[in-house]
Design a protein around this motif. Structure first.
Motif, short mmCIF file in Angstrom:
data_model
loop_
_atom_site.label_atom_id
_atom_site.label_comp_id
_atom_site.label_asym_id
_atom_site.label_seq_id
_atom_site.Cartn_x
_atom_site.Cartn_y
_atom_site.Cartn_z
N TYR A 1 21.99 22.10 -33.24
CA TYR A 1 21.29 21.83 -31.99
C TYR A 1 19.79 22.01 -32.19
CZ TYR A 1 25.76 22.00 -29.50
OH TYR A 1 27.03 21.75 -29.05
N ARG A 2 19.02 21.14 -31.54
CA ARG A 2 17.56 21.20 -31.62
C ARG A 2 17.05 21.93 -30.40
NH1 ARG A 2 19.72 15.62 -32.21
NH2 ARG A 2 19.38 15.01 -34.38
N GLY A 3 16.42 23.06 -30.63
CA GLY A 3 15.97 23.88 -29.51
C GLY A 3 14.54 24.38 -29.67
N ALA A 4 14.14 25.23 -28.74
CA ALA A 4 12.81 25.85 -28.78
C ALA A 4 12.89 27.18 -28.05
CB ALA A 4 11.78 24.96 -28.10
N GLU A 5 12.15 28.15 -28.56
CA GLU A 5 11.92 29.37 -27.79
C GLU A 5 10.57 29.21 -27.10
OE1 GLU A 5 12.03 34.24 -27.94
OE2 GLU A 5 11.75 33.15 -29.83
N LEU A 6 10.62 28.80 -25.86
CA LEU A 6 9.41 28.60 -25.07
C LEU A 6 8.76 29.95 -24.78
CD1 LEU A 6 10.95 26.19 -22.43
CD2 LEU A 6 9.63 25.52 -24.45
N ASN A 7 7.44 29.93 -24.69
CA ASN A 7 6.70 31.09 -24.24
C ASN A 7 6.43 30.98 -22.74
OD1 ASN A 7 5.89 32.49 -26.90
ND2 ASN A 7 5.30 30.37 -27.25
N ILE A 8 6.71 32.06 -22.02
CA ILE A 8 6.27 32.14 -20.63
C ILE A 8 4.79 32.50 -20.67
CG2 ILE A 8 6.60 33.28 -18.41
CD1 ILE A 8 9.48 33.95 -19.39
N THR A 9 3.93 31.63 -20.15
CA THR A 9 2.49 31.77 -20.39
C THR A 9 1.72 32.39 -19.23
OG1 THR A 9 2.09 29.50 -19.66
CG2 THR A 9 2.51 29.84 -22.01
N ASP A 10 2.34 32.49 -18.05
CA ASP A 10 1.66 33.13 -16.93
C ASP A 10 2.71 33.62 -15.94
OD1 ASP A 10 2.41 30.94 -15.22
OD2 ASP A 10 0.60 29.86 -15.79
N TYR A 11 2.27 34.30 -14.89
CA TYR A 11 3.21 34.87 -13.95
C TYR A 11 3.65 33.89 -12.87
CZ TYR A 11 2.39 39.04 -16.56
OH TYR A 11 2.31 39.94 -17.59
N ASN A 12 3.22 32.62 -13.01
CA ASN A 12 3.79 31.54 -12.22
C ASN A 12 5.00 30.93 -12.92
OD1 ASN A 12 1.82 31.65 -10.12
ND2 ASN A 12 0.38 30.59 -11.49
#
Length: 245
Positions: free
Chosen positions: A72-83
């Motif tokens: 599977y092709r995935g990503a660990e996204l970064n949460i970049t702000d509190y929105n």
């Protein structure tokens, strides 16, 4: 009793400076561990050690089946702000990836208040582009579990139980137990992942599974306990992304 898992969807490769194995090495490690499915999920570009967006767009160069393993092709996204903002485009996520994990990382955002983190997770819960909530027991980013976890159920997210937590974030273990108990209470799927940064750790889940056994976590809520269960959930998640809900 939980005996075996079929998949590991949180693995890193040497596209990141803190990863030390290739995609192929991770695949072969998954096979050696008796897995049938593996995911490649490097950090998104907001992390200094992450991959550029082009890396994720080109993951389709990897065949879906390699050495008998479903990749599977995935990503660990970064949460970049509190929105609850994330660091890959909707087009890349919808059209080039099979799944995403969203996580807080100190390298990207400084810890805020409990209400800040809760607000971010509520936004992440409602975002159809996010599938899995990554290592959310991290003590630096506490949130209101009782308020947020029902929202993970509402939006059909899976909550990660992260094996690396038991090695590098040991102060997270009690948080993880509390999160898992609430997931069981509210019928939220969990997925047990290694967060491997070296191939020999792919498919290694001993501590995470022991914790789930200790709290008698229901096996039917562990997504990667059954390959067909995982595949059906991923298909459902990708349909929700297309519908934007």
């Amino acid at each position: 009793m939980i005996k075996h898992l079929t998949a590991d969807l949180h693995t890193h490769t040497d596209v990141s400076k803190h990863g030390y194995s290739t995609v192929y090495e991770n695949i072969m490690a998954a096979k050696a561990a008796g897995l049938t499915h593996v995911g490649i999920s490097n950090h998104g570009p907001a992390n200094d050690d992450g991959a550029p967006e082009g890396h994720f767009r080109n993951l389709r160069a990897i065949p879906e089946i390699v050495e008998g393993i479903r990749v599977y092709r995935g990503a660990e996204l970064n949460i970049t702000d509190y929105n609850g903002s994330i660091d890959l485009s909707g087009d890349t996520i919808r059209n080039r990836l099979d799944y995403t994990i969203a996580s807080f990382h100190n390298e990207v955002i400084s810890p805020g208040s409990l209400e800040d983190h809760t607000s971010a997770y509520l936004s992440i819960a409602a975002n159809p582009l996010v599938d899995i909530i990554g290592h959310s027991g991290t003590p630096g980013f506490p949130y209101d579990y009782e308020r947020v976890i029902p929202e993970f159920k509402r939006y059909e997210k899976a909550v990660e139980i992260n094996e690396a937590t038991f090695h590098v974030r040991k102060q997270s273990v009690e948080n993880c137990m509390n999160i898992a108990r609430l997931c069981a209470l509210h019928g939220v799927f969990v997925i047990v992942n290694s967060d491997a940064h070296f191939c020999k750790l792919v498919g290694v889940f001993h501590n995470a599974l022991e914790m789930l056994r200790q709290i008698n976590f229901p096996e039917e809520l562990i997504l990667n306990e059954d390959g067909k269960r995982l595949e059906a959930w991923l298909q459902r998640r990708n349909l929700l992304k297309e519908q934007g809900i």
